[in-house]
Design a protein around this motif. Structure first.
Motif, PDB file in Angstrom:
ATOM      1  N   GLN A  18      -6.798  -0.839   1.811  1.00 15.37           N
ATOM      2  CA  GLN A  18      -5.795  -1.796   1.342  1.00 15.37           C
ATOM      3  C   GLN A  18      -5.674  -2.966   2.327  1.00 15.37           C
ATOM      4  O   GLN A  18      -5.577  -4.124   1.926  1.00 15.37           O
ATOM      5  CB  GLN A  18      -4.449  -1.108   1.163  1.00 15.37           C
ATOM      6  CG  GLN A  18      -4.402  -0.107   0.009  1.00 15.37           C
ATOM      7  CD  GLN A  18      -4.515  -0.767  -1.351  1.00 15.37           C
ATOM      8  OE1 GLN A  18      -3.745  -1.667  -1.692  1.00 15.37           O
ATOM      9  NE2 GLN A  18      -5.500  -0.360  -2.133  1.00 15.37           N
ATOM     10  N   ARG A  19      -5.685  -2.633   3.614  1.00 21.92           N
ATOM     11  CA  ARG A  19      -5.646  -3.705   4.622  1.00 21.92           C
ATOM     12  C   ARG A  19      -6.871  -4.614   4.501  1.00 21.92           C
ATOM     13  O   ARG A  19      -6.800  -5.815   4.766  1.00 21.92           O
ATOM     14  CB  ARG A  19      -5.579  -3.117   6.030  1.00 21.92           C
ATOM     15  CG  ARG A  19      -4.207  -2.592   6.414  1.00 21.92           C
ATOM     16  CD  ARG A  19      -4.126  -2.256   7.900  1.00 21.92           C
ATOM     17  NE  ARG A  19      -2.833  -1.694   8.240  1.00 21.92           N
ATOM     18  CZ  ARG A  19      -2.543  -0.399   8.229  1.00 21.92           C
ATOM     19  NH1 ARG A  19      -3.483   0.480   7.889  1.00 21.92           N
ATOM     20  NH2 ARG A  19      -1.338   0.032   8.542  1.00 21.92           N
ATOM     21  N   ASN A  44      -5.148   3.380   3.213  1.00 23.62           N
ATOM     22  CA  ASN A  44      -4.409   2.281   3.834  1.00 23.62           C
ATOM     23  C   ASN A  44      -5.348   1.288   4.519  1.00 23.62           C
ATOM     24  O   ASN A  44      -5.104   0.077   4.503  1.00 23.62           O
ATOM     25  CB  ASN A  44      -3.382   2.831   4.833  1.00 23.62           C
ATOM     26  CG  ASN A  44      -2.270   3.611   4.151  1.00 23.62           C
ATOM     27  OD1 ASN A  44      -1.993   3.413   2.971  1.00 23.62           O
ATOM     28  ND2 ASN A  44      -1.654   4.521   4.883  1.00 23.62           N
ATOM     29  N   GLU A  45      -6.413   1.813   5.097  1.00 25.37           N
ATOM     30  CA  GLU A  45      -7.413   0.942   5.724  1.00 25.37           C
ATOM     31  C   GLU A  45      -8.078   0.046   4.682  1.00 25.37           C
ATOM     32  O   GLU A  45      -8.285  -1.157   4.913  1.00 25.37           O
ATOM     33  CB  GLU A  45      -8.465   1.798   6.428  1.00 25.37           C
ATOM     34  CG  GLU A  45      -9.617   1.022   7.028  1.00 25.37           C
ATOM     35  CD  GLU A  45     -10.744   1.935   7.487  1.00 25.37           C
ATOM     36  OE1 GLU A  45     -11.919   1.600   7.233  1.00 25.37           O
ATOM     37  OE2 GLU A  45     -10.448   2.994   8.082  1.00 25.37           O
ATOM     38  N   GLU A  84      -5.198   7.772   5.318  1.00 22.58           N
ATOM     39  CA  GLU A  84      -5.533   6.758   6.321  1.00 22.58           C
ATOM     40  C   GLU A  84      -6.632   5.830   5.817  1.00 22.58           C
ATOM     41  O   GLU A  84      -6.595   4.615   6.046  1.00 22.58           O
ATOM     42  CB  GLU A  84      -5.947   7.438   7.632  1.00 22.58           C
ATOM     43  CG  GLU A  84      -4.784   8.110   8.354  1.00 22.58           C
ATOM     44  CD  GLU A  84      -5.222   8.914   9.564  1.00 22.58           C
ATOM     45  OE1 GLU A  84      -6.463   9.091   9.744  1.00 22.58           O
ATOM     46  OE2 GLU A  84      -4.346   9.372  10.320  1.00 22.58           O
ATOM     47  N   THR A  95      -0.306 -10.866   3.945  1.00 23.32           N
ATOM     48  CA  THR A  95       0.628  -9.954   4.593  1.00 23.32           C
ATOM     49  C   THR A  95       0.436  -8.550   4.041  1.00 23.32           C
ATOM     50  O   THR A  95       0.275  -8.368   2.826  1.00 23.32           O
ATOM     51  CB  THR A  95       2.084 -10.396   4.343  1.00 23.32           C
ATOM     52  OG1 THR A  95       2.266 -11.731   4.802  1.00 23.32           O
ATOM     53  CG2 THR A  95       3.066  -9.483   5.062  1.00 23.32           C
ATOM     54  N   PHE A  96       0.473  -7.559   4.933  1.00 23.16           N
ATOM     55  CA  PHE A  96       0.323  -6.157   4.537  1.00 23.16           C
ATOM     56  C   PHE A  96       1.671  -5.448   4.686  1.00 23.16           C
ATOM     57  O   PHE A  96       2.354  -5.605   5.697  1.00 23.16           O
ATOM     58  CB  PHE A  96      -0.720  -5.463   5.413  1.00 23.16           C
ATOM     59  CG  PHE A  96      -0.892  -3.996   5.123  1.00 23.16           C
ATOM     60  CD1 PHE A  96      -1.689  -3.573   4.075  1.00 23.16           C
ATOM     61  CD2 PHE A  96      -0.250  -3.042   5.902  1.00 23.16           C
ATOM     62  CE1 PHE A  96      -1.854  -2.224   3.802  1.00 23.16           C
ATOM     63  CE2 PHE A  96      -0.408  -1.683   5.632  1.00 23.16           C
ATOM     64  CZ  PHE A  96      -1.208  -1.273   4.589  1.00 23.16           C
ATOM     65  N   SER A 154       0.839  -1.202   0.000  1.00 16.98           N
ATOM     66  CA  SER A 154       0.000   0.000   0.000  1.00 16.98           C
ATOM     67  C   SER A 154       0.872   1.248   0.000  1.00 16.98           C
ATOM     68  O   SER A 154       1.776   1.394   0.827  1.00 16.98           O
ATOM     69  CB  SER A 154      -0.903   0.002   1.240  1.00 16.98           C
ATOM     70  OG  SER A 154      -1.707   1.164   1.279  1.00 16.98           O
ATOM     71  N   LEU A 166       3.278  -1.530   4.229  1.00 15.17           N
ATOM     72  CA  LEU A 166       3.069  -0.112   3.958  1.00 15.17           C
ATOM     73  C   LEU A 166       4.331   0.468   3.334  1.00 15.17           C
ATOM     74  O   LEU A 166       5.398   0.451   3.946  1.00 15.17           O
ATOM     75  CB  LEU A 166       2.729   0.644   5.247  1.00 15.17           C
ATOM     76  CG  LEU A 166       2.512   2.154   5.100  1.00 15.17           C
ATOM     77  CD1 LEU A 166       1.331   2.444   4.181  1.00 15.17           C
ATOM     78  CD2 LEU A 166       2.301   2.797   6.468  1.00 15.17           C
ATOM     79  N   LEU A 198      -6.767  -7.914   2.594  1.00 15.77           N
ATOM     80  CA  LEU A 198      -6.161  -9.095   3.202  1.00 15.77           C
ATOM     81  C   LEU A 198      -7.181 -10.207   3.436  1.00 15.77           C
ATOM     82  O   LEU A 198      -6.838 -11.387   3.494  1.00 15.77           O
ATOM     83  CB  LEU A 198      -5.497  -8.732   4.537  1.00 15.77           C
ATOM     84  CG  LEU A 198      -4.347  -7.714   4.496  1.00 15.77           C
ATOM     85  CD1 LEU A 198      -3.895  -7.392   5.911  1.00 15.77           C
ATOM     86  CD2 LEU A 198      -3.180  -8.224   3.664  1.00 15.77           C
TER      87      LEU A 198
END
Length: 241
Positions: free
Chosen positions: A200-201, A197-198, A194, A211-212, A181, A214, A204
């Motif tokens: 993108q997580r 990124n949330e 934010e 696996t994440f 990400s 950044l 999972l």
């Protein structure tokens, strides 16, 4: 070893380039973002090709590939990619690396041809709920620019249909997944970054082995800003495939 090909697929010829040697490891297949073509991977292909054979290609109508009269949705592109892999005698399993919209295609490929995939890397890929959840948080100017960009391959409706095709797929597996990400997106507020990124997580959840990562110093093209992250992700998966 580098081999360039023009491969007849679905009524047109697609340009493909195969780099690297056969070390008995899975072939690594790179899928570019919307409107991009194979050169988008130039920063990483040299190092990745030291691990295994790497296939980069130009989707229909992009780069050196011919245009196609078929619809430009993910399902069509996934079918064409599958035909390309088999036409070039590249036997599965594959590790798929998808950037941006290419992540939509690689996710759908993994769903439709799950037995052929042993690893998936998503490089700042487009979430299925991008239009509904993320786009409204951006400025009107950003949204207008975004909506007007769909002139290179597939129109706006076909792009959104692609997201729906992925959303409708039964996407859940134990195939190893690494999500990269971008942590320094251009024109993003702190809140938008934010949220990105949330989201993108949230990707999972499609795999039980995910696996994440950044990319703190990267904008959208992580493969250019922090190429070592893409290279290391491939190394991690290829050692376990």
């Amino acid at each position: 070893m580098t081999k360039e090909m023009m491969v007849p697929i679905n009524g047109c010829k697609l340009f493909a380039r195969l780099v690297g040697e056969d070390y008995g490891k899975p072939t690594i297949v790179m899928e570019s973002g919307y409107g991009d073509y194979s050169k988008t991977w130039d920063q990483v292909i040299g190092e990745i090709s030291k691990m295994s054979k790497v296939l980069v290609y130009d989707r229909a109508g992009l780069g050196r590939s011919e245009s196609s009269s078929s619809s430009r949705t993910s399902r069509t592109m996934v079918k064409e990619l599958n035909e390309l892999l088999h036409a070039t005698n590249l036997e599965p399993p594959y590790i798929l690396v998808g950037h941006s919209f290419g992540g939509v295609n690689t996710r759908l490929y993994t769903t439709e041809f799950q037995s052929e995939v042993c690893g998936l890397i998503l490089v700042d890929s487009t979430p299925v709920d991008y239009r509904e959840k993320f786009l409204p948080t951006m400025s009107e100017e950003f949204q207008e620019r975004y909506n007007k960009q769909f002139v290179h391959e597939g129109n706006y409706d076909e792009f959104m249909e692609s997201l729906q095709q992925l959303n409708d797929s039964k996407e859940k597996s134990n195939i190893p997944l690494i999500v990269l990400s971008a942590g320094k997106k251009a024109h993003y507020s702190k809140g938008s970054q934010e949220l990105w990124n949330e989201m993108q997580r949230g990707i999972l959840a499609i795999s039980s082995d995910a696996t994440f990562v950044l990319a703190e110093n990267s904008a959208h093209y992580i493969q250019n800003d922090e190429p070592e992250l893409v290279i290391n992700a491939v190394k991690t998966l290829i050692e376990n495939c």
